[in-house]
Enzyme design. Structure first.
Site, mmCIF file in Angstrom:
data_model
loop_
_atom_site.group_PDB
_atom_site.id
_atom_site.type_symbol
_atom_site.label_atom_id
_atom_site.label_comp_id
_atom_site.label_asym_id
_atom_site.label_seq_id
_atom_site.Cartn_x
_atom_site.Cartn_y
_atom_site.Cartn_z
ATOM 1 C CG ASP A 1 -2.052 0.941 1.145
ATOM 2 O OD1 ASP A 1 -1.929 1.953 0.447
ATOM 3 O OD2 ASP A 1 -3.086 0.667 1.783
ATOM 4 N NE ARG B 1 -4.570 2.934 -0.271
ATOM 5 C CZ ARG B 1 -5.665 2.231 -0.011
ATOM 6 N NH1 ARG B 1 -6.780 2.471 -0.646
ATOM 7 N NH2 ARG B 1 -5.638 1.265 0.892
#
Ligand SMILES: [Zn+2]
Length: 244
Positions: free
Chosen positions: A175, A177
């Site tokens: 991830d 983000r």
């Protein structure tokens, strides 16, 4: 002379709707609110829409910002935006959703993930609740790996990899983000705490650690089908999502 006059007219129309958020040597220019009537499940609902742009050019002279637009090739880069509903600045209880862009799910309605469903569902939850904001985060495609890499990840997934294994196999963290800009925009729009719409306790934690005024979480779940069953199971087993 005419040119100068029309420019100053444009600036006077825009400058009250531009807010500068300064952070270190950069600034986020937030533009809005803009009336945006939306067809939400057959009903017209009026949101207030804002978009923002981060820039290393830190200036209070917004004419400079306007002058740079036409050569900035902004369409080559995605910008993020936020849909606000109700009295978001002062309302006591507000819901927010930090929605990661999903070209296949949000635009095409792909059943391989639950993004399109979650987008519409969180807009509905926010309007039912009375006030809130949906952040649409344009640099989050495929958990931050980009659309082209996501296409490759889907091929790996068709060959037995799960979402996490596929992203890692292409050299990305599971991830990647980042919510920093969205948090700054949230703080500029509202100072009171908000409740986050998510099934992902890690997202709540990440936002709190990054300084977002998020006091709690409300779940969002549904639209399970044969096409996204494995994707949803991986979210629960590997990415810490709550199955509720
Ligand atoms: Zn998706």
């Amino acid at each position: 002379m005419k040119q100068v006059q029309s420019n100053s007219n444009i600036l006077s129309l825009l400058e009250d709707k531009i807010k500068q958020i300064k952070k270190d040597n950069e600034a986020i220019y937030l533009v809005g609110p803009i009336k945006l009537p939306v067809n939400l499940n057959g009903k017209t609902v009026e949101f207030k829409w804002y978009s923002w742009l981060k820039s290393e050019n830190v200036t209070e002279n917004f004419q400079q910002v306007i002058d740079q637009l036409s050569s900035a090739n902004l369409a080559d880069y995605q910008q993020s935006s936020v849909l606000v509903y109700g009295d978001f600045e002062y309302g006591d209880e507000a819901l927010i959703r930090m929605h990661s862009i999903c070209h296949t799910g949000d635009i095409f309605g792909s059943k391989r993930c639950d993004c399109g469903f979650q987008l519409k569902q969180s807009m509905q939850m926010i309007t039912d609740h009375g006030t809130g904001a949906l952040f649409y985060l344009a640099n989050h495609e495929g958990r931050g790996i980009g659309l082209f890499s996501k296409a490759m990840a889907y091929i790996l997934q068709e060959n037995g990899y799960d979402t996490v294994e596929a992203n890692e196999g292409l050299g990305f963290p599971d991830d990647s983000r980042n919510y920093d800009e969205a948090i700054e925009v949230l703080k500029a729009l509202r100072s009171k705490p908000v409740t986050l719409i998510t099934n992902n306790p890690k997202k709540l934690k990440a936002l709190q650690v990054a300084g977002a005024p998020v006091s709690g979480r409300t779940p969002l779940w549904g639209d399970v089908s044969e096409y996204n069953e494995k994707y949803l199971q991986t979210k629960v087993k590997k990415s810490g999502h709550m199955a509720e």
